[in-house]
Motif scaffolding. Structure first.
Motif: not given
Length: 283
Positions: A238-259
């Protein structure tokens, strides 16, 4: 001719009165969805507008293009830059269920392909640096700041010094001046990046501040400044870029930092939670 008039839609509006009725019919199609120019041949475009190929050729010459291919290259550049106008499809009679299914399949593909592209060694290097950093700044402009805010909102629970830039009313210099090799920057640069991002990352590189760069697959010039680069798929049906993968990767990144931070992050989060209760901030 101004830069705005040099665009397809600008040229059409400038020359509208000089166009024939058949050329105006073609112009209406392109104004509704200029990205069709990037995807269709001259014959296909003529057929969609119900005009002849000769009319299509004359139309683009009237607009000042050397050829159809010249105009098509410009449209493809606009698509690659992420212009929503050029990503917008022609109105479709497809049932909503079909549109939703196509959109879902594309979103799933974006997540799968983005995670497959992650390199564990590079990701671990960025996580280690974030866990050890004295201060973390997260930067992004326009829609990139939406992703930067996601990262900030997670890291601020586990790291004692996290800042989101740019902040309203502040200049970057007021924050970048305090940064050095013991700090860390997470820079978000989705397509249609502002020049300010590259300039800021250049300054950070001069100050030897380690950088993680989150971007779409066409990461652009800013990638050259970063020690770690994560590219995510953002294409959409559709018209707008998807950010779903970015959201997931950011969640992974921050969770790994906490770990990685272990007890330090748990202790800090416990202080935050205790203050939430003391201040009666959350239900």
């Amino acid at each position: 001719m101004s830069a705005k008039a040099a665009s397809l839609e600008g040229r059409i509006r400038q020359h509208w009165q000089q166009l024939s009725s058949h050329e105006q019919r073609l112009a209406d199609i392109l104004l509704a969805a200029p990205g069709q120019l990037a995807m269709n041949t001259a014959t296909e475009l003529a057929q969609s507008a119900g005009v002849s190929k000769a009319t299509t050729t004359r139309f683009f010459r009237h607009l000042g293009y050397e050829s159809y291919d010249t105009a098509r290259r410009q449209a493809r550049e606009m698509q690659s830059s992420g212009s929503p106008l050029y990503l917008q499809p022609l109105s479709s009679a497809s049932p909503l269920d079909a549109v939703m299914q196509q959109h879902l399949e594309k979103e799933i593909a974006n997540i799968v392909n983005s995670y497959r592209n992650l390199e564990s060694a590079e990701l671990q290097g960025a996580v280690n640096a974030l866990a050890q950093a004295r201060r973390v700044v997260v930067m992004g402009w326009r829609h990139s700041q939406t992703i930067a805010q996601l990262i900030y909102r997670d890291l601020v629970h586990i790291h004692p010094d996290v800042r989101l830039l740019p902040r309203p009313g502040d200049s970057l210099a007021e924050h970048l001046a305090a940064l050095g090799p013991q700090d860390m920057a997470i820079c978000v640069g989705l397509r249609r990046r502002m020049p300010a991002l590259d300039a800021a990352m250049g300054v950070l590189a001069e100050r030897q501040v380690p950088m993680l760069y989150l971007a779409d697959v066409l990461s652009g010039k800013p990638a050259r400044h970063a020690q770690w680069v994560i590219r995510c798929h953002t294409d959409s049906t559709l018209i707008f870029d998807s950010t779903v993968a970015l959201s997931g990767v950011c969640n992974l990144l921050c969770s790994l930092v906490a770990r990685q931070m272990g007890k330090a992050s748990n202790d800090y989060l416990a202080q935050v939670e205790a203050l939430h209760q003391s201040l009666d901030e959350l239900e």
